[in-house]
Design a protein around this motif. Sequence first.
Motif, mmCIF file in Angstrom:
data_model
loop_
_atom_site.group_PDB
_atom_site.id
_atom_site.type_symbol
_atom_site.label_atom_id
_atom_site.label_comp_id
_atom_site.label_asym_id
_atom_site.label_seq_id
_atom_site.Cartn_x
_atom_site.Cartn_y
_atom_site.Cartn_z
ATOM 1 N N TRP A 100 0.816 -1.205 0.000
ATOM 2 C CA TRP A 100 0.000 0.000 0.000
ATOM 3 C C TRP A 100 0.850 1.254 0.000
ATOM 4 O O TRP A 100 0.546 2.219 -0.665
ATOM 5 C CB TRP A 100 -0.906 0.029 1.223
ATOM 6 C CG TRP A 100 -2.071 -0.884 1.071
ATOM 7 C CD1 TRP A 100 -2.452 -1.527 -0.075
ATOM 8 C CD2 TRP A 100 -2.994 -1.268 2.058
ATOM 9 N NE1 TRP A 100 -3.562 -2.284 0.152
ATOM 10 C CE2 TRP A 100 -3.912 -2.148 1.463
ATOM 11 C CE3 TRP A 100 -3.149 -0.962 3.405
ATOM 12 C CZ2 TRP A 100 -4.963 -2.708 2.159
ATOM 13 C CZ3 TRP A 100 -4.192 -1.526 4.098
ATOM 14 C CH2 TRP A 100 -5.083 -2.389 3.481
ATOM 15 N N ALA A 115 -5.849 3.399 -2.265
ATOM 16 C CA ALA A 115 -6.759 2.488 -1.564
ATOM 17 C C ALA A 115 -7.656 3.302 -0.643
ATOM 18 O O ALA A 115 -7.195 4.199 0.073
ATOM 19 C CB ALA A 115 -5.965 1.465 -0.759
ATOM 20 N N TRP A 143 -10.100 0.296 -4.762
ATOM 21 C CA TRP A 143 -8.812 0.729 -5.305
ATOM 22 C C TRP A 143 -9.062 1.487 -6.607
ATOM 23 O O TRP A 143 -9.756 0.984 -7.505
ATOM 24 C CB TRP A 143 -7.912 -0.466 -5.604
ATOM 25 C CG TRP A 143 -7.345 -1.168 -4.410
ATOM 26 C CD1 TRP A 143 -6.097 -1.027 -3.889
ATOM 27 C CD2 TRP A 143 -7.976 -2.173 -3.602
ATOM 28 N NE1 TRP A 143 -5.917 -1.870 -2.811
ATOM 29 C CE2 TRP A 143 -7.065 -2.578 -2.608
ATOM 30 C CE3 TRP A 143 -9.243 -2.762 -3.633
ATOM 31 C CZ2 TRP A 143 -7.352 -3.536 -1.663
ATOM 32 C CZ3 TRP A 143 -9.552 -3.718 -2.681
ATOM 33 C CH2 TRP A 143 -8.615 -4.102 -1.711
#
Length: 463
Positions: free
Chosen positions: A277, A414, A436
Motif C-alpha cells: 500500500w 486504496a 482501489w
Amino acid sequence: MGAAMPQYTAGGAADRVGDYVLEDRQRRDRIGEVYDARGPVGPVRIRLFPVAGARDRVARTLERLRGLRSPAVAEVIDVLADATGRVAVVTSADAVTLAERRRRGRLGADAAVALGPALLDGLADLHAAGLSHGAVDAALVGIEPAARPRWHDAGLAAALSEQGGDPARLRRADVRSCAAMLRDLTRLPPSLAEIVDPVASGTPGAIDDAALLAAAWRETAAAQGLAVPPRGHLVAIADLLAPDTPRRRRLRLPRWLGRAAAVVLAAGAAALPVAAWAVPGGSAPLHPVGDYLPQHSGGRLTYSVGGTVTATVTLRVAQAGTVAGVFTVSLVNDDTANRVASLGLGGATLRIQDNALVRTAAGGPLRDLVAPLAPGHDWSDTRQSTTGTTTEARTVLGPTTLLVPAGRYDGCVAVSLTSRSQTSGGAGASGNGMLWYCPGVGLARAVLSEADQNLVVELSSVD
C-alpha cells in the motif's frame, strides 16, 4: 525464476529478506521455514526455502499460484530470490493457524461444518488451476484476522519433489488428507461423518474429488438444516478465533493507516490481499484526483464480478473531455443482462468538481475521491431514496501498487468504505469494504460486504 524476479542479498543481516524484517520463526518443515515478518506496510508471513534443482518447477508453480483468485487460497503478494538459490514467498499475516487453534481444543460442530466446504473449495480451485497442494496440514491453514481460513504454500511441496508424481494421484491425496484433518477437528454430525470417514480412510469408491466432496458436504448439511457457506464466498468463522486462542503476536497495522483503517480491516476487508500500500515515511505522493479517471473516449473497461452477483461487465467510455469547464467521463454499459448497480458498473457519469471525483448514483451524487489524497483524509455523502437515507463514509488509506488481471498499476489509491442506511422504521442495512482506484482507468478493484452479501470486482482488461 527469471531475470525479472526481485533479488535480495542472502549475506549480511540474517534477519532481513529484501525489505522484510524476519521476526519469529513459526515452524520448520519439509518445505522450508515459515517466519512472522514485517514489511513496509506491516506484518506478513514469509515462506523461505531452497529450490536447488527445482527452480523451473517452483517458478511455474508460483506463476500459476499468482494467477489464481480463490477466497480459500492465500494470495501471493511478493516473491523474492537470492543468488544462493533461496526463494521467499510473501503472503498476508495470519492471526493464528488451524493447528494452533486446534491445540486449544476441538472446534464447535457449527464451525467445522462451515470450514469443511470452504477448504475443499480452495483445493478444488487449486486442482482446476493445474496445481495440487501436496502438503495438506492444519499448520498450513492460516486464519486471517477476520476469521477467514485459507491454504498456504500450495504446490510448493510437489514442485520441490524430485520424484514428482501422477497429478491425479496427488489431487486424490490432497482430498484424503483434508478429509482426515477435518474429521479430527471435532465430532462431525453423523450424516457428514458418513461421507467424510470413507474418504479419510481411503475406502475404495469414496469421493476423491475436492469439488464433488464439497458439493456432497453442502447437500448433506442442507438436508440436516446445517449452515454452510455458498461456493466462492469469503467465509468468516468466528470460532476459529476463539477468545482463548493464543496468538503468535498481535496484528499491528502501520501507524499511518490510522484508526479508520483498523476498523475496516477488523470488520471484514482484512480478507483482501495486503499488497504494497505504501512505503511509510517518504513514499511518493498520490496523483491529482483528476488522474483517477479513464482518459480517452472509445476505450472499454471489462470487470469480473464475483460473490453474491457473478458477471462480466464491460463499460464503454462514451465521452472523456471537458464539458462546460468540467472534465467529464461518461461510462455506458450496453449489456443490460450484465448490469450491476453498485459502483457505477451499470453506467455512470464521472466528473472532477471542487477537487473531487464525483459519480452519479441513485439518490444523489457520490464522491469517490476527494483531495487531498493523503492517508487518513475522510469524507461522507448522504443519498435519499423512497425507503430512507444512506450515508457512505470513505477514508484514504494510502498509495499502492495493484496487480489485477488487467495488469500492474502504480500510483493507485486504496480507500475504505462504510455504508449505513436509515429507514422510517429504524436502522437499515450496513456494509463495509475497500476500493482501489488507479491512474488512467479509475476503479480497478473492490470488495464490498453487506450482511450475507458480498461483491468482489476486478479490472480484467482495458481496450
